[in-house]
Design a protein around this motif. Structure first.
Motif, mmCIF file in Angstrom:
data_model
loop_
_atom_site.group_PDB
_atom_site.id
_atom_site.type_symbol
_atom_site.label_atom_id
_atom_site.label_comp_id
_atom_site.label_asym_id
_atom_site.label_seq_id
_atom_site.Cartn_x
_atom_site.Cartn_y
_atom_site.Cartn_z
ATOM 1 N N GLN A 128 0.811 -1.223 0.000
ATOM 2 C CA GLN A 128 0.000 0.000 0.000
ATOM 3 C C GLN A 128 0.843 1.272 0.000
ATOM 4 O O GLN A 128 0.543 2.226 -0.704
ATOM 5 N N GLY A 129 1.902 1.283 0.802
ATOM 6 C CA GLY A 129 2.742 2.471 0.853
ATOM 7 C C GLY A 129 3.445 2.742 -0.459
ATOM 8 O O GLY A 129 3.477 3.883 -0.942
ATOM 9 N N LEU A 130 4.005 1.698 -1.053
ATOM 10 C CA LEU A 130 4.677 1.870 -2.340
ATOM 11 C C LEU A 130 3.693 2.276 -3.429
ATOM 12 O O LEU A 130 4.010 3.099 -4.298
ATOM 13 N N THR A 131 2.483 1.718 -3.377
ATOM 14 C CA THR A 131 1.463 2.106 -4.356
ATOM 15 C C THR A 131 1.142 3.584 -4.237
ATOM 16 O O THR A 131 1.123 4.314 -5.236
ATOM 17 N N ALA A 132 0.896 4.051 -3.035
ATOM 18 C CA ALA A 132 0.575 5.463 -2.824
ATOM 19 C C ALA A 132 1.733 6.362 -3.248
ATOM 20 O O ALA A 132 1.538 7.404 -3.889
ATOM 21 N N LEU A 133 2.954 5.967 -2.895
ATOM 22 C CA LEU A 133 4.128 6.769 -3.235
ATOM 23 C C LEU A 133 4.280 6.911 -4.741
ATOM 24 O O LEU A 133 4.520 8.015 -5.262
ATOM 25 N N HIS A 134 4.126 5.808 -5.469
ATOM 26 C CA HIS A 134 4.316 5.863 -6.915
ATOM 27 C C HIS A 134 3.138 6.512 -7.630
ATOM 28 O O HIS A 134 3.314 7.110 -8.701
ATOM 29 N N LEU A 135 1.940 6.428 -7.070
ATOM 30 C CA LEU A 135 0.811 7.162 -7.652
ATOM 31 C C LEU A 135 1.084 8.662 -7.629
ATOM 32 O O LEU A 135 0.854 9.368 -8.623
ATOM 33 N N VAL A 136 1.577 9.147 -6.515
ATOM 34 C CA VAL A 136 1.878 10.573 -6.395
ATOM 35 C C VAL A 136 3.019 10.972 -7.328
ATOM 36 O O VAL A 136 3.009 12.049 -7.933
ATOM 37 N N ARG A 137 4.001 10.087 -7.478
ATOM 38 C CA ARG A 137 5.118 10.399 -8.379
ATOM 39 C C ARG A 137 4.679 10.396 -9.839
ATOM 40 O O ARG A 137 5.117 11.234 -10.630
ATOM 41 N N ARG A 138 3.824 9.451 -10.194
ATOM 42 C CA ARG A 138 3.389 9.334 -11.586
ATOM 43 C C ARG A 138 2.484 10.481 -11.996
ATOM 44 O O ARG A 138 2.512 10.923 -13.151
ATOM 45 N N GLY A 153 -9.019 3.309 3.120
ATOM 46 C CA GLY A 153 -8.379 2.010 2.984
ATOM 47 C C GLY A 153 -6.868 2.093 3.087
ATOM 48 O O GLY A 153 -6.293 3.155 3.351
ATOM 49 N N GLY A 154 -6.227 0.957 2.850
ATOM 50 C CA GLY A 154 -4.779 0.888 2.994
ATOM 51 C C GLY A 154 -4.036 1.828 2.079
ATOM 52 O O GLY A 154 -3.138 2.569 2.506
ATOM 53 N N VAL A 155 -4.375 1.841 0.784
ATOM 54 C CA VAL A 155 -3.730 2.753 -0.158
ATOM 55 C C VAL A 155 -4.242 4.167 0.028
ATOM 56 O O VAL A 155 -3.473 5.130 0.147
ATOM 57 N N GLY A 156 -5.557 4.325 0.057
ATOM 58 C CA GLY A 156 -6.158 5.653 0.092
ATOM 59 C C GLY A 156 -5.747 6.484 1.281
ATOM 60 O O GLY A 156 -5.485 7.683 1.157
ATOM 61 N N SER A 157 -5.677 5.870 2.461
ATOM 62 C CA SER A 157 -5.336 6.628 3.668
ATOM 63 C C SER A 157 -3.910 7.174 3.600
ATOM 64 O O SER A 157 -3.623 8.256 4.131
ATOM 65 N N LEU A 158 -3.017 6.440 2.947
ATOM 66 C CA LEU A 158 -1.649 6.926 2.766
ATOM 67 C C LEU A 158 -1.559 7.893 1.597
ATOM 68 O O LEU A 158 -0.834 8.894 1.650
ATOM 69 N N LEU A 159 -2.322 7.625 0.543
ATOM 70 C CA LEU A 159 -2.283 8.456 -0.649
ATOM 71 C C LEU A 159 -2.738 9.875 -0.361
ATOM 72 O O LEU A 159 -2.131 10.842 -0.836
ATOM 73 N N LEU A 160 -3.804 10.019 0.401
ATOM 74 C CA LEU A 160 -4.274 11.387 0.662
ATOM 75 C C LEU A 160 -3.259 12.167 1.478
ATOM 76 O O LEU A 160 -3.089 13.386 1.293
ATOM 77 N N GLN A 161 -2.515 11.479 2.370
ATOM 78 C CA GLN A 161 -1.475 12.167 3.143
ATOM 79 C C GLN A 161 -0.280 12.526 2.270
ATOM 80 O O GLN A 161 0.274 13.632 2.379
ATOM 81 N N ALA A 267 0.154 0.321 -12.658
ATOM 82 C CA ALA A 267 0.470 -1.009 -12.151
ATOM 83 C C ALA A 267 1.780 -0.897 -11.384
ATOM 84 O O ALA A 267 2.779 -0.402 -11.922
ATOM 85 N N LEU A 268 1.795 -1.341 -10.134
ATOM 86 C CA LEU A 268 2.950 -1.109 -9.273
ATOM 87 C C LEU A 268 4.187 -1.905 -9.675
ATOM 88 O O LEU A 268 5.288 -1.352 -9.765
ATOM 89 N N LEU A 269 4.043 -3.198 -9.894
ATOM 90 C CA LEU A 269 5.221 -4.059 -10.053
ATOM 91 C C LEU A 269 6.196 -3.599 -11.143
ATOM 92 O O LEU A 269 7.416 -3.623 -10.927
ATOM 93 N N PRO A 270 5.719 -3.167 -12.335
ATOM 94 C CA PRO A 270 6.683 -2.723 -13.354
ATOM 95 C C PRO A 270 7.481 -1.487 -12.949
ATOM 96 O O PRO A 270 8.507 -1.194 -13.566
ATOM 97 N N LEU A 271 7.010 -0.773 -11.927
ATOM 98 C CA LEU A 271 7.692 0.449 -11.503
ATOM 99 C C LEU A 271 8.771 0.186 -10.455
ATOM 100 O O LEU A 271 9.554 1.081 -10.133
ATOM 101 N N LEU A 272 8.791 -1.029 -9.910
ATOM 102 C CA LEU A 272 9.725 -1.340 -8.829
ATOM 103 C C LEU A 272 11.023 -1.909 -9.386
ATOM 104 O O LEU A 272 11.033 -2.970 -9.997
ATOM 105 N N THR A 273 12.101 -1.184 -9.190
ATOM 106 C CA THR A 273 13.417 -1.656 -9.604
ATOM 107 C C THR A 273 14.212 -2.035 -8.358
ATOM 108 O O THR A 273 14.048 -1.431 -7.290
#
Length: 325
Positions: A128-138, A153-161, A267-273
């Protein structure tokens, strides 16, 4: 050791607690005593055989854990024993095995936890944290009005912050029910709206002077996406991250073109190096340990995994759902 598995597809009742041999760390590996394991919605789909890939049975779900390194294998520094660490299994090709008391993994894959960060909170910052972080970056929100679905939710609560930290001018949170609206307001949302109530899109429009949101981060999909499209401002951007639940029709997509709107897939996985993964998690862990991110978790015992799945499927959960010993 105890583990939770399913040997047939079906409802939450197919999850069963079983005894399995405790794994032993091989060369280059460590043995992690799991203190918290994350539960994700896609695991409920796998359990029902509704996911993109049919898993082999029996399967022990779980792709993110945190705990203590209890033993090390050949070639691993013995000083790692006792280290508090998280394991982003989903990012290292380990699609299962987290709903268990122990896990053997490559030593290079663990991420040390800072003091003051609990195991449960660390797990909440993996998928969830990585998803929120990369959504904001993208889709950077600086100076813009953003709308976050499933904001409690797990992603949303972190994403809004994270959107707020990244300079969003206004954060609109969409959640289900008054209790969840109270949560998102406490997390810093400027405006909360209950998507269970009819006419919620009109309330979003009213809150934005009739324009709508400049960016919609949608991790729900289905009918919610169609409603979000109505809440999107002209020339706005719909960021879709609910894989497998895309229902927009060609006519609706064509309408976006006439309104100069854009659709961006996520999609999160392709963004993770491998190079950036550790740094991204350290960034999230440091923010949380310093109190700059508020993390909400719903705790269930390992043998209550079925109840955890029911809570996710019934949308009764708030924040990250976590299994603990």
């Amino acid at each position: 050791m105890k583990a939770v598995q399913f040997s047939r597809f079906g409802g939450p009742e197919v999850l069963e607690t079983v005894e399995q041999p405790t794994p032993q760390p091989g060369p280059g590996e460590v043995l992690v005593r799991v203190r918290a394991a994350g539960v994700n919605y896609f695991e409920t789909l796998m359990r029902r055989n509704l996911y993109a890939v049919t898993p082999e049975l029996p399967m022990v779900p779980g792709v993110e854990v945190a705990g203590e390194i209890e033993a090390v294998g050949q070639g691993v520094d013995a000083a790692l024993r006792g280290t508090r660490a998280a394991v982003p299994m989903f990012a290292i090709g380990r699609p299962a095995g987290g709903y268990a008391e122990y896990l053997a993994v490559e030593a290079a894959s663990v991420v040390k936890l800072p003091e003051g960060l609990s195991f449960e909170h660390a797990v909440a910052l993996l998928v969830q944290g990585l998803t929120a972080l990369h959504l904001v970056r993208r889709s950077p929100p600086r100076g813009r009005t953003v709308l976050v679905t499933a904001a409690a939710g797990g992603v949303g609560s972190l994403l809004l912050q994270l959107a707020r930290r990244a300079g969003a001018e206004r954060v609109i949170a969409v959640a289900g029910g008054q209790e969840k609206l109270n949560v998102v307001r406490d997390l810093g949302a400027d405006f909360g709206v209950d998507y269970c109530e009819p006419g919620w899109v009109a309330r979003v429009k009213d809150a934005t002077g009739g324009l709508g949101a400049d960016i919609v981060y949608d991790t729900v999909g289905g009918a919610v996406t169609k409603a979000c499209l109505d809440a999107l401002a002209p020339a706005g951007e719909l960021v879709f991250g609910a894989l497998g639940r895309f229902e927009l029709k060609p006519a609706e997509l064509e309408g976006m073109l006439f309104r100069n709107q854009s659709l961006k897939g996520f999609a999160l996985l392709p963004l993770l190096t491998p190079e950036a993964l550790q740094a991204d998690l350290v960034e999230l862990f440091t923010l949380a340990a310093a109190g700059a991110l508020t993390i909400t978790v719903g705790r269930y015992r390992l043998d209550q995994a079925a109840d955890a799945h029911r809570a996710l499927e019934d949308r009764r959960s708030t924040g990250k759902v976590v299994l603990v010993p």
